[in-house]
Design an enzyme around this catalytic site. Structure first.
Site, PDB file in Angstrom:
ATOM      1  N   ASP A 154      -2.982   5.075  -2.145  1.00 41.88           N
ATOM      2  CA  ASP A 154      -4.136   5.429  -1.679  1.00 41.88           C
ATOM      3  C   ASP A 154      -3.949   6.593  -2.300  1.00 41.88           C
ATOM      4  O   ASP A 154      -3.343   7.231  -2.334  1.00 41.88           O
ATOM      5  CB  ASP A 154      -3.125   5.672  -0.590  1.00 41.88           C
ATOM      6  CG  ASP A 154      -4.098   5.329   0.427  1.00 41.88           C
ATOM      7  OD1 ASP A 154      -5.619   5.155   0.826  1.00 41.88           O
ATOM      8  OD2 ASP A 154      -4.523   6.681   1.190  1.00 41.88           O
TER       9      ASP A 154
ATOM     10  N   ASP B 240       0.485  -0.995   0.288  1.00 42.01           N
ATOM     11  CA  ASP B 240       0.165   0.184  -0.341  1.00 42.01           C
ATOM     12  C   ASP B 240       0.619   1.011   0.009  1.00 42.01           C
ATOM     13  O   ASP B 240       1.729   1.534   0.926  1.00 42.01           O
ATOM     14  CB  ASP B 240      -1.136   0.104   1.200  1.00 42.01           C
ATOM     15  CG  ASP B 240      -1.933   0.690   0.985  1.00 42.01           C
ATOM     16  OD1 ASP B 240      -2.862   1.742   0.234  1.00 42.01           O
ATOM     17  OD2 ASP B 240      -3.628  -0.359   0.587  1.00 42.01           O
TER      18      ASP B 240
ATOM     19  N   ASP C 140     -12.551  -0.180   4.106  1.00 42.48           N
ATOM     20  CA  ASP C 140     -12.848   1.394   3.891  1.00 42.48           C
ATOM     21  C   ASP C 140     -15.325   0.464   4.194  1.00 42.48           C
ATOM     22  O   ASP C 140     -15.803   1.762   3.941  1.00 42.48           O
ATOM     23  CB  ASP C 140     -12.558   2.313   3.125  1.00 42.48           C
ATOM     24  CG  ASP C 140     -12.262   2.769   3.510  1.00 42.48           C
ATOM     25  OD1 ASP C 140     -10.730   2.419   3.614  1.00 42.48           O
ATOM     26  OD2 ASP C 140     -10.796   3.044   2.291  1.00 42.48           O
TER      27      ASP C 140
ATOM     28  N   GLU D 150      -6.402   4.041  -6.403  1.00 36.49           N
ATOM     29  CA  GLU D 150      -7.761   4.119  -5.422  1.00 36.49           C
ATOM     30  C   GLU D 150      -7.609   5.932  -6.288  1.00 36.49           C
ATOM     31  O   GLU D 150      -7.220   6.737  -5.023  1.00 36.49           O
ATOM     32  CB  GLU D 150      -7.369   4.426  -4.105  1.00 36.49           C
ATOM     33  CG  GLU D 150      -8.820   4.137  -3.525  1.00 36.49           C
ATOM     34  CD  GLU D 150      -8.795   4.723  -1.439  1.00 36.49           C
ATOM     35  OE1 GLU D 150      -9.039   4.336  -0.833  1.00 36.49           O
ATOM     36  OE2 GLU D 150      -8.029   5.087  -1.501  1.00 36.49           O
TER      37      GLU D 150
HETATM   38  O1  TEU Z   1      -9.556   6.083   1.640  1.00 37.12           O
HETATM   39  C1  TEU Z   1      -9.630   6.561   0.620  1.00 37.12           C
HETATM   40  C2  TEU Z   1     -11.176   7.047   0.355  1.00 37.12           C
HETATM   41  O2  TEU Z   1     -11.553   8.520   0.290  1.00 37.12           O
HETATM   42  C3  TEU Z   1     -12.301   7.013   1.271  1.00 37.12           C
HETATM   43  O3  TEU Z   1     -12.988   5.526   0.871  1.00 37.12           O
HETATM   44  C4  TEU Z   1     -12.202   6.699   2.758  1.00 37.12           C
HETATM   45  O4  TEU Z   1     -11.887   5.825   3.497  1.00 37.12           O
HETATM   46  C5  TEU Z   1     -13.766   7.083   4.052  1.00 37.12           C
HETATM   47  O5  TEU Z   1     -14.293   5.694   3.588  1.00 37.12           O
HETATM   48  C6  TEU Z   1     -14.605   8.528   3.372  1.00 37.12           C
HETATM   49  O6  TEU Z   1     -15.743   8.835   3.969  1.00 37.12           O
HETATM   50  C7  TEU Z   1      -8.096   5.827   1.951  1.00 37.12           C
HETATM   51  C8  TEU Z   1      -7.811   4.560   2.518  1.00 37.12           C
HETATM   52  O7  TEU Z   1      -7.897   3.311   1.758  1.00 37.12           O
HETATM   53  C9  TEU Z   1      -8.582   4.396   4.029  1.00 37.12           C
HETATM   54  O8  TEU Z   1      -8.196   3.584   4.728  1.00 37.12           O
HETATM   55  C10 TEU Z   1      -8.030   6.251   4.834  1.00 37.12           C
HETATM   56  O9  TEU Z   1      -8.488   6.116   5.865  1.00 37.12           O
HETATM   57  C11 TEU Z   1      -7.787   7.032   3.400  1.00 37.12           C
HETATM   58  O10 TEU Z   1      -7.281   6.981   2.205  1.00 37.12           O
HETATM   59  C12 TEU Z   1      -6.511   7.793   4.548  1.00 37.12           C
HETATM   60  O11 TEU Z   1      -5.242   7.839   3.775  1.00 37.12           O
END
Ligand code: TEU
Length: 536
Positions: free
Chosen positions: A198, A98, A324, A251
């Site tokens: 990410d 990641d 998430d 992502e």
């Molecule tokens: O997530 C990015 C994101 O925009 C969303 O999915 C977020 O986790 C959240 O649910 C908004 O409501 C990524 C990672 O997957 C997440 O775990 C992290 O918290 C985030 O980035 C920050 O690094």
């Protein structure tokens, strides 16, 4: 990047905190993962993606990194990592890391040593620094409250799109970019096979950082002005010319189909595929905490648009779950093994690279959280602090902790995840839903997933076939065909609790039934949550 081996691959996401704890401290670790490699190998997945294992204050469960080139002691050591990687490779699998480079932890040494690697701004003109409303812009953070934190020492604010302990890096600064590329090369040289990136579409921001409508600054930080330039530069500096088969997936919240074509066009050298969000935001209202029932017709329409949009250029990723998202079997299904199989069948038969999130292959469900004390995730805790107890039903349905309860290995205490006290409680349904039972039951969700993976590996039509959605307006049947070089597949799933009539050509009933979740009845009536795949 060499070839497109990842088109026939299936990726398995491991959330290390919750996967397997080898030392009884209640937190999963690298040795724990190593001990489970034979299980993953039996499932048949090709690639493992590890959520962050780097040193971190764990404010956002490791997505706040304080050292990019080491392992957090809670997960083990670099030696443990090298052993794990060797074990993965010995089984013919690959491992991707990641990559969290939109932000670091505020405890990363860069944050104090390299001020101009971050976004600093003075208070809004005419306002007293540090007072409510004096933030440089009106942007809200993803984790509640303003996206700016006041720093007494310097009298300025820094930007944090996520928690205040996750300051955003300023990618306008070429030193930032070079430091990150060097770090990425270091991991590739160590033997890792690629990266899940990410929120990578947030790294380019409009440097003017203007106010956004209603505090939503996303127009100025999602797919910003230099995003393609930065990803192409990263590709040249990190990936180009490497002989090994690598995988990159970005992502990208808010990404559109048109943008995804550009990001994943191999000729442009950016990323292999993106994670888009439309199909997991489809039951959201204005925010993720506003719950709408699933509209299956809308879900099919959005999936279809992505299939069509990336049919000739680029490539899709396919996922229902990750760390998430709430568990799909509880969210788009009814929590039953049959629903888990139907949803898995639908996803895995689309064109694209499927991602399985740990426990999805067992039909793991959402957790029975009662009070706020049961939650661990900063997003849920901050939302509760802002919205109060009335937020609980939404947290139960939508909270990210639903995905983060311990992997259910067996029926023993704490689901066999740890001999100690787990950092978050195991779901009590581990007595019925667990890997040990699933592996020994040929009719389990696990074996159905194993067969889905096997079908992708052996039937080129699953990988390459053209996708045609059938019955777009049917509110309960998900039906489509795939076709490739004279082979045709029909996928039928009843995503409802009532019997459903599938208005398809009955001649299909004479075709070979390659996968089925219930005994064959040779009928166009589908039983509740039934799924079938035919081939002719
Ligand atoms: O997530 C990015 C994101 O925009 C969303 O999915 C977020 O986790 C959240 O649910 C908004 O409501 C990524 C990672 O997957 C997440 O775990 C992290 O918290 C985030 O980035 C920050 O690094």
């Amino acid at each position: 990047m060499t070839g497109s081996w990842w088109k026939s691959a299936v990726v398995y996401q491991i959330y290390p905190r919750s996967f397997s704890d080898s030392d009884g401290d209640g937190v999963g670790d690298l040795r724990g993962i190593e001990e489970r490699l034979d299980y993953l190998s039996a499932l048949g997945v090709d690639v493992l993606w590890l959520s962050p294992v780097y040193p971190s204050p764990q404010d956002d469960a490791g997505y706040d990194i304080s050292d990019y080139q080491d392992i957090d002691p809670v997960f083990g050591t670099l030696d443990d990592f090298d052993r794990l990687l060797a074990g993965v490779h010995a089984r013919g699998m690959k491992l991707i890391m990641d990559l969290v480079v939109n932000h670091t932890s505020d405890e990363h040494p860069w944050f104090r040593a390299k001020r101009d690697w971050y976004w600093w701004r003075p208070a809004r003109p005419g306002m007293t620094p540090g007072t409510p409303g004096a933030e440089p812009t009106n942007w809200r953070s993803f984790f509640s409250g303003p996206a700016w934190e006041y720093d007494e020492e310097s009298g300025e604010y820094y930007l944090h799109l996520f928690s205040r302990k996750q300051p955003d890096l300023n990618w306008e600064n070429p030193e930032v970019r070079q430091a990150i590329y060097a770090m990425m090369r270091w991991w590739l040289d160590r033997g890792v096979d690629g990266f899940r990136m990410d929120v990578i579409n947030m790294i380019s921001k409009d440097p003017a950082l203007p106010d956004g409508p209603g505090g939503d600054g996303s127009a100025f930080y999602l797919c910003g002005p230099r995003i393609h330039e930065f990803l192409q530069e990263m590709h040249r500096e990190v990936f180009a010319g490497r002989e090994r088969e690598l995988l990159t997936v970005g992502e990208m919240p808010g990404v559109t189909v048109d943008q995804a074509v550009l990001f994943t066009d191999p000729a442009r050298g950016e990323v292999d595929m993106v994670f888009q969000f439309e199909h997991v935001n489809i039951d959201h209202g204005p925010s993720k905490w506003d719950i709408k029932p699933l509209d299956l017709v809308a879900l099919k329409a959005t999936m279809n648009r992505w299939q069509a949009g990336l049919a000739s250029v680029g490539w899709n990723s396919l996922y229902w779950n990750n760390h998430d998202q709430p568990r799909v079997v509880s969210r788009y299904g009814d929590g039953s093994p049959l629903a888990a199989k139907a949803l898995g069948t639908v996803l895995h038969l689309h064109r694209g690279t499927p991602y399985i999130y740990q426990g999805e292959e067992l039909g793991m469900t959402n957790a029975p959280f009662e009070t706020i004390a049961d939650f661990r995730d900063i997003e849920s805790i901050n939302h509760y602090a802002e919205a109060g107890p009335s937020a609980l039903p939404a947290l139960r349905a939508r909270g990210r902790d639903n995905a983060r309860t311990p992997m259910q290995w067996d029926a023993s205490p704490h689901a066999g995840f740890t001999t100690g006290t787990p950092w978050i409680a195991a779901n009590p349904n581990h007595k019925e839903i667990n890997a040990a039972d699933a592996v020994s039951d040929p009719d389990s969700v696990f074996h159905h997933y194993r067969r889905l993976i096997d079908l992708r590996h052996t039937e080129p039509c699953v990988v390459h076939g053209d996708f045609t959605l059938l019955l777009p307006d049917d509110p309960s049947v998900y039906a489509f065909t795939r076709s490739y070089e004279g082979t045709e597949l029909l996928v039928l799933a009843n995503l409802s609790a009532e019997p459903a009539q599938a208005a398809i050509d009955p001649a299909w009933l004479d075709a070979e039934l390659v996968l089925a979740t219930l005994p064959d009845e040779r009928s166009t009536t589908l039983r509740p949550w039934e799924a079938r795949v035919y081939r002719r």
